[in-house]
Motif scaffolding. Structure first.
Motif, PDB file in Angstrom:
ATOM      1  N   LYS A  90       0.845  -1.199   0.000  1.00  0.00           N
ATOM      2  CA  LYS A  90       0.000   0.000   0.000  1.00  0.00           C
ATOM      3  C   LYS A  90       0.885   1.255   0.000  1.00  0.00           C
ATOM      4  O   LYS A  90       0.629   2.213  -0.719  1.00  0.00           O
ATOM      5  CB  LYS A  90      -0.855  -0.062   1.268  1.00  0.00           C
ATOM      6  N   LYS A  93       2.345   1.941  -3.340  1.00  0.00           N
ATOM      7  CA  LYS A  93       1.329   2.489  -4.256  1.00  0.00           C
ATOM      8  C   LYS A  93       1.136   3.981  -3.985  1.00  0.00           C
ATOM      9  O   LYS A  93       1.081   4.794  -4.914  1.00  0.00           O
ATOM     10  CB  LYS A  93      -0.001   1.745  -4.105  1.00  0.00           C
ATOM     11  N   GLU A  94       1.054   4.304  -2.699  1.00  0.00           N
ATOM     12  CA  GLU A  94       0.846   5.726  -2.358  1.00  0.00           C
ATOM     13  C   GLU A  94       2.028   6.571  -2.831  1.00  0.00           C
ATOM     14  O   GLU A  94       1.857   7.666  -3.355  1.00  0.00           O
ATOM     15  CB  GLU A  94       0.649   5.885  -0.846  1.00  0.00           C
ATOM     16  N   ASP A  97       1.746   6.995  -6.528  1.00  0.00           N
ATOM     17  CA  ASP A  97       0.723   8.020  -6.834  1.00  0.00           C
ATOM     18  C   ASP A  97       1.333   9.418  -6.720  1.00  0.00           C
ATOM     19  O   ASP A  97       1.111  10.279  -7.563  1.00  0.00           O
ATOM     20  CB  ASP A  97      -0.461   7.921  -5.853  1.00  0.00           C
ATOM     21  N   LYS A 106      -0.760   9.555 -14.766  1.00  0.00           N
ATOM     22  CA  LYS A 106      -1.576   8.596 -14.014  1.00  0.00           C
ATOM     23  C   LYS A 106      -1.339   7.201 -14.566  1.00  0.00           C
ATOM     24  O   LYS A 106      -0.931   7.062 -15.730  1.00  0.00           O
ATOM     25  CB  LYS A 106      -3.066   8.926 -14.206  1.00  0.00           C
ATOM     26  N   LEU A 164      -7.033  -1.705  -3.941  1.00  0.00           N
ATOM     27  CA  LEU A 164      -6.957  -0.233  -3.856  1.00  0.00           C
ATOM     28  C   LEU A 164      -7.154   0.373  -5.236  1.00  0.00           C
ATOM     29  O   LEU A 164      -7.896   1.353  -5.402  1.00  0.00           O
ATOM     30  CB  LEU A 164      -5.605   0.207  -3.292  1.00  0.00           C
ATOM     31  N   TYR A 165      -6.479  -0.204  -6.242  1.00  0.00           N
ATOM     32  CA  TYR A 165      -6.654   0.324  -7.606  1.00  0.00           C
ATOM     33  C   TYR A 165      -8.115   0.164  -8.051  1.00  0.00           C
ATOM     34  O   TYR A 165      -8.685   1.052  -8.669  1.00  0.00           O
ATOM     35  CB  TYR A 165      -5.712  -0.383  -8.590  1.00  0.00           C
ATOM     36  N   ARG A 166      -8.701  -0.999  -7.701  1.00  0.00           N
ATOM     37  CA  ARG A 166     -10.093  -1.247  -8.111  1.00  0.00           C
ATOM     38  C   ARG A 166     -11.013  -0.218  -7.468  1.00  0.00           C
ATOM     39  O   ARG A 166     -11.849   0.380  -8.132  1.00  0.00           O
ATOM     40  CB  ARG A 166     -10.510  -2.668  -7.707  1.00  0.00           C
ATOM     41  N   SER A 167     -10.799   0.029  -6.165  1.00  0.00           N
ATOM     42  CA  SER A 167     -11.729   0.917  -5.456  1.00  0.00           C
ATOM     43  C   SER A 167     -11.622   2.360  -5.934  1.00  0.00           C
ATOM     44  O   SER A 167     -12.569   3.116  -5.838  1.00  0.00           O
ATOM     45  CB  SER A 167     -11.538   0.818  -3.946  1.00  0.00           C
ATOM     46  N   GLU A 168     -10.467   2.734  -6.475  1.00  0.00           N
ATOM     47  CA  GLU A 168     -10.368   4.124  -6.939  1.00  0.00           C
ATOM     48  C   GLU A 168     -10.707   4.255  -8.424  1.00  0.00           C
ATOM     49  O   GLU A 168     -10.606   5.336  -8.998  1.00  0.00           O
ATOM     50  CB  GLU A 168      -8.985   4.705  -6.632  1.00  0.00           C
ATOM     51  N   GLY A 169     -11.097   3.139  -9.049  1.00  0.00           N
ATOM     52  CA  GLY A 169     -11.597   3.195 -10.430  1.00  0.00           C
ATOM     53  C   GLY A 169     -10.542   3.099 -11.517  1.00  0.00           C
ATOM     54  O   GLY A 169     -10.826   3.342 -12.689  1.00  0.00           O
ATOM     55  N   THR A 170      -9.300   2.716 -11.145  1.00  0.00           N
ATOM     56  CA  THR A 170      -8.266   2.494 -12.183  1.00  0.00           C
ATOM     57  C   THR A 170      -8.676   1.264 -12.992  1.00  0.00           C
ATOM     58  O   THR A 170      -9.197   0.291 -12.440  1.00  0.00           O
ATOM     59  CB  THR A 170      -6.882   2.257 -11.514  1.00  0.00           C
TER      60      THR A 170
END
Ligand code: ADP
Length: 226
Positions: A90, A93-94, A97, A106, A164-170
């Motif tokens: 995580k 990933k942050e 980002d 992105k 995390l990627y799924r939940s943010e719509g990537t």
């Protein structure tokens, strides 16, 4: 375009990142390869990484972050890149980002190589057997017990990053990567083009699949007459 090649150990991330890099003409950034390259320098990063890798654990975030950060800043990454084996936590990933937003970019899509646990273990065994057969050294972390630990580490730390990627719509492109390399390579290329990438060059895998198709075509018996 920025792609993340995501998958468990032995799922084919290295192979398919290299193919896609060839097809899109953008570099592939493999944190595993970058860490192994530190061995020749006997750097502090290597001294720490070596012990983590040999136990099937992740190396500390700061060590891969410094490597990735410097690599992404290089000129050949301007038109995009493929990340192989990063981010795996995580925190990574942050940090990614943050790095990307600093340069106004992105992640285009995450390509997830989906392989069953049995197939992963079978591949690890055959990879080690093949290396031994060719007289090549096996990777110390390909030892069956360490490999099992790598799978556990993947489930515990890395698989949640996909959520995390799924939940943010990537965009996440799930590829069934249990079959032949050529079929998976084809699906990966299709996934990349479906999100707007343009294939620049035929990949070795593509050429192999064309050859394979050619060898399956029934040749007429009187071909010599043509
Ligand atoms: P695999 O995906 O098959 O485990 P890699 O070559 O990508 O193979 O990684 C080998 C090892 O290098 C990992 O088990 C881990 O110890 C270390 N490693 C690679 N990338 C990272 C990363 N992003 N974060 C932490 N450790 C990493």
């Amino acid at each position: 375009m920025i792609f993340i090649m995501f998958g468990a150990p032995a799922s084919g991330k290295g192979t398919h990142s290299a193919n896609l890099s060839n097809a899109l003409n953008i570099p592939c950034i493999s944190t595993g390869d970058m860490l192994r390259a530190e061995e020749a320098k006997d750097s502090p990063i290597w001294r720490i990484a070596q012990s983590c890798m040999s136990q099937g654990k992740l190396v500390p975030d700061w060590s891969v972050l410094s490597l990735v950060c410097n690599r992404i800043a290089e000129q050949d990454c301007n038109n995009g890149f493929i990340l192989d084996g990063f981010p795996r936590t995580k925190e990574q990933k942050e940090a990614l980002d943050g790095m990307l937003s600093a340069i106004g970019k992105k992640v285009t899509a995450v390509i997830q190589l989906d392989v069953t646990q049995e197939e992963l273990e079978a591949r690890n065994q055959s990879r080690a057997a093949e290396a031994r057969g060719n007289g090549k050294p096996t990777r110390p972390d390909d030892d069956p017990e360490v490999f099992k630990k790598r799978l556990v580490t993947y489930g515990e730390w890395t698989a949640p990053v996909l959520d995390l990627y799924r939940s943010e719509g990537t965009k996440i492109k799930v590829i069934n990567a249990n079959g032949k390399k050529a079929d998976t390579a084809h699906s990966v290329n299709e996934a990349a083009t479906s999100v707007g990438a343009t294939l620049k060059a035929p990949t070795v895998e593509n050429l192999e699949s064309v050859r394979e198709l050619g060898s399956r075509v029934d040749k007429p018996k009187d071909l010599w007459m043509l």
